[in-house]
Design a protein around this motif. Structure first.
Motif, mmCIF file in Angstrom:
data_model
loop_
_atom_site.group_PDB
_atom_site.id
_atom_site.type_symbol
_atom_site.label_atom_id
_atom_site.label_comp_id
_atom_site.label_asym_id
_atom_site.label_seq_id
_atom_site.Cartn_x
_atom_site.Cartn_y
_atom_site.Cartn_z
ATOM 1 N N LEU A 7 22.554 1.143 -25.097
ATOM 2 C CA LEU A 7 23.325 0.025 -24.542
ATOM 3 C C LEU A 7 23.206 -1.178 -25.485
ATOM 4 O O LEU A 7 22.110 -1.633 -25.792
ATOM 5 C CB LEU A 7 22.784 -0.350 -23.161
ATOM 6 N N ARG B 21 17.541 1.220 -25.409
ATOM 7 C CA ARG B 21 17.741 2.547 -24.802
ATOM 8 C C ARG B 21 17.080 2.517 -23.438
ATOM 9 O O ARG B 21 16.015 1.922 -23.274
ATOM 10 C CB ARG B 21 17.095 3.621 -25.668
ATOM 11 N N ARG C 237 21.257 4.338 -17.721
ATOM 12 C CA ARG C 237 21.991 3.333 -18.498
ATOM 13 C C ARG C 237 23.279 2.908 -17.798
ATOM 14 O O ARG C 237 23.604 1.718 -17.728
ATOM 15 C CB ARG C 237 22.265 3.922 -19.889
ATOM 16 N N ASP C 238 23.988 3.896 -17.222
ATOM 17 C CA ASP C 238 25.280 3.570 -16.607
ATOM 18 C C ASP C 238 25.101 2.645 -15.402
ATOM 19 O O ASP C 238 25.947 1.791 -15.127
ATOM 20 C CB ASP C 238 26.016 4.853 -16.207
ATOM 21 N N TYR D 297 28.926 6.002 -27.504
ATOM 22 C CA TYR D 297 29.142 7.035 -26.513
ATOM 23 C C TYR D 297 30.640 7.136 -26.289
ATOM 24 O O TYR D 297 31.280 6.081 -26.142
ATOM 25 C CB TYR D 297 28.446 6.659 -25.208
ATOM 26 N N PHE E 94 24.650 -0.800 -16.783
ATOM 27 C CA PHE E 94 25.967 -1.223 -17.294
ATOM 28 C C PHE E 94 26.816 -1.759 -16.140
ATOM 29 O O PHE E 94 27.416 -2.836 -16.235
ATOM 30 C CB PHE E 94 26.631 -0.009 -17.963
ATOM 31 N N ARG F 140 28.144 -2.944 -24.234
ATOM 32 C CA ARG F 140 28.938 -1.770 -24.653
ATOM 33 C C ARG F 140 28.031 -0.573 -24.873
ATOM 34 O O ARG F 140 26.874 -0.725 -25.290
ATOM 35 C CB ARG F 140 29.690 -2.078 -25.955
ATOM 36 N N LYS F 141 28.607 0.611 -24.571
ATOM 37 C CA LYS F 141 27.832 1.849 -24.748
ATOM 38 C C LYS F 141 28.097 2.416 -26.139
ATOM 39 O O LYS F 141 28.535 3.561 -26.272
ATOM 40 C CB LYS F 141 28.241 2.872 -23.692
ATOM 41 N N GLU G 271 22.955 9.278 -26.780
ATOM 42 C CA GLU G 271 24.272 8.764 -26.346
ATOM 43 C C GLU G 271 24.268 8.388 -24.861
ATOM 44 O O GLU G 271 25.053 7.546 -24.437
ATOM 45 C CB GLU G 271 25.401 9.758 -26.643
ATOM 46 N N SER G 272 23.366 9.011 -24.075
ATOM 47 C CA SER G 272 23.347 8.694 -22.646
ATOM 48 C C SER G 272 22.419 7.514 -22.344
ATOM 49 O O SER G 272 22.344 7.046 -21.215
ATOM 50 C CB SER G 272 22.888 9.921 -21.846
ATOM 51 N N GLU G 273 21.682 7.049 -23.361
ATOM 52 C CA GLU G 273 20.668 6.009 -23.114
ATOM 53 C C GLU G 273 21.005 4.651 -23.720
ATOM 54 O O GLU G 273 20.425 3.634 -23.348
ATOM 55 C CB GLU G 273 19.323 6.457 -23.719
#
Ligand code: T4K
Length: 391
Positions: free
Chosen positions: A349, A289, A299-300, A318, A303, A314-315, A345-347
């Motif tokens: 990976l 996370r 995170r994005d 999410y 990514f 992969r996320k 969900e936003s953290e």
């Protein structure tokens, strides 16, 4: 960085030597028997039961149909309490059975359904709890069973990621009424496509096996509205070839996990999703996370940086299932009702994780993450004027 042209994916299937698989295909050719409880699937059923340490196994053509059948076999109705942090199949099988999913928030440490939040969601219509051992991390099985017993509910586990997980030496497939395993190629153990149900109650066996074969009792009687959930012989042959390779793959993945952990453990804002004490890891995913506040970027961003280098984490998972248009109008789907899942969900990976990956690649992935953190932190400490100068 990753100088190879070959993309680094989140996972790759564990494959047997092709000649060995060809030999098993030869025997299928000779037998002219391709499906419907053939010899290979009978053999695999026994071997999977031994590996998983369970008494009853029924093989399926995929994990989703297995879970759909599990819900049917227990005659569930009304509402089922479940987690929004999973693959779409977990909730879709409820909808396909005409059941209303009721989303329950998750625990921040395990990412599994939070037993402390389950009871407040129980109504007169609740028939079961459907938990997910997400990333192979077990649900709080004891607490969940106590709640189920208090309220007369059934318990199903989606153990798609939990092949070989154990809690204090007890196999994961022995908890609850039924556990589903997925044997998709992205899973540690796979059969090309496939899945299985495990269960303690011997009496369920006939019903499950009828349901996965159209409800056909014999050539003159069809006694249940069943489906086609049978595993075919080509898949079973793959399973028989892959199963002996699983332990070595797990060991190799454990080495990779240790390297990831040692490199990423002290990176500010990175937390590693770990197994609780006493849990044997299924080695299905390696999950981190990224907390934007401490890491410096989100995170994005990480990514995208990896993607630029031909590396594809992969996320998972999410967006949350509760955000899909088919479920978002449910009152339990409100993000305010699911604060932990909404944060996670936003953290989250999932980093590349499979035995064939050289340790050098793992090190490079860690370097990208560590450099991103340093750069983001340096950037966030700059004054606006300095940022303009750097740009
Ligand atoms: N419950 C849970 C909690 C699950 O995670 C799943 C499935 C299910 C239920 C349902 O079980 P099944 O009915 O599938 O047995 C993948 C898998 O397709 C899916 O089985 C899995 N969970 C999910 C977590 O991952 P996608 O949409 O991410 O797949 P895809 O095609 O993007 O593949 C992911 C990566 O795997 C690729 O980037 C490369 C690699 N890959 C994939 C395939 C199919 C290969 O290298 N070779 C392959 O053949 O869902």
């Amino acid at each position: 960085m990753n100088r190879s042209k070959e993309p680094i994916m989140v996972t790759r299937p564990l494959l047997p030597e092709i000649d060995s698989y060809k030999d098993s295909l030869d025997s299928i050719w000779e037998s002219k028997w391709l499906s419907n409880n053939g010899r290979k699937s009978q053999k695999l059923e026994v071997e999977v039961a031994n590996y998983l340490g369970v008494n009853n196994v029924s093989l399926f053509n995929n994990g989703t149909i297995a879970l759909l059948t599990a819900v049917q076999s227990l005659r569930l109705q009304g509402e089922v309490i479940t987690t929004p942090f999973s693959f779409p199949a977990t909730t879709h099988v409820l909808a396909w059975n005409g059941i209303q999913p009721v989303f329950c928030d998750i625990c921040p440490e395990t990412l599994t359904i939070d037993p402390k939040r389950i009871e407040e969601l129980i109504t007169a219509r609740t028939s079961a709890i459907l938990g997910v051992h997400v990333f192979g991390v077990p649900c709080y099985v004891e607490e969940i069973q106590k709640i189920a017993d208090r309220h007369g509910l059934r318990v199903i586990y989606d153990g798609a990621h939990a092949f070989g997980t154990e809690i204090d030496g007890k196999p994961i497939g022995t908890f609850g009424d039924i556990t589903m395993f997925s044997f998709h190629p992205t899973k540690l153990f796979h059969t090309g496509e496939g899945g299985a149900l495990t269960f303690n109650d011997e009496n369920l066996k006939d019903r499950i096996n009828l349901l996965k074969n159209f409800g056909i009792k014999n050539q003159e009687e069809v006694i249940l509205p069943g489906i086609n959930g049978k595993m075919n012989e080509l898949s079973a042959a793959m399973g028989l070839e892959v199963l002996p390779l699983v332990d070595a793959e797990r060991q190799r993945r454990a080495e990779i996990r240790n390297l990831y952990c040692s490199r990423l453990e002290n990176v500010p804002g990175v937390s590693i999703v770990k197994m609780p004490n006493g849990v044997k890891n299924s080695e299905q995913y390696f999950v981190i996370r990224i907390s934007e506040k401490d890491f410096g970027s989100n995170r994005d961003h990480v990514f995208e940086l990896l993607k630029e280098r031909n590396i594809f984490p992969r996320k998972y998972f999410y967006p949350l299932i509760s955000k899909y248009p088919c479920y978002s109008a449910l009152s339990s789907a409100r993000p305010e009702a699911l604060p932990v899942a909404t944060q996670i969900e936003s953290e989250v990976l999932c980093l590349p994780f499979y035995g064939e990956l050289p340790l050098e690649v793992i090190s490079n992935i860690c370097n990208v993450i560590i450099a991103a953190c340093r750069k983001s932190q340096a950037g966030s400490k700059m004054t606006n004027r300095e940022k303009v100068d750097v740009a």
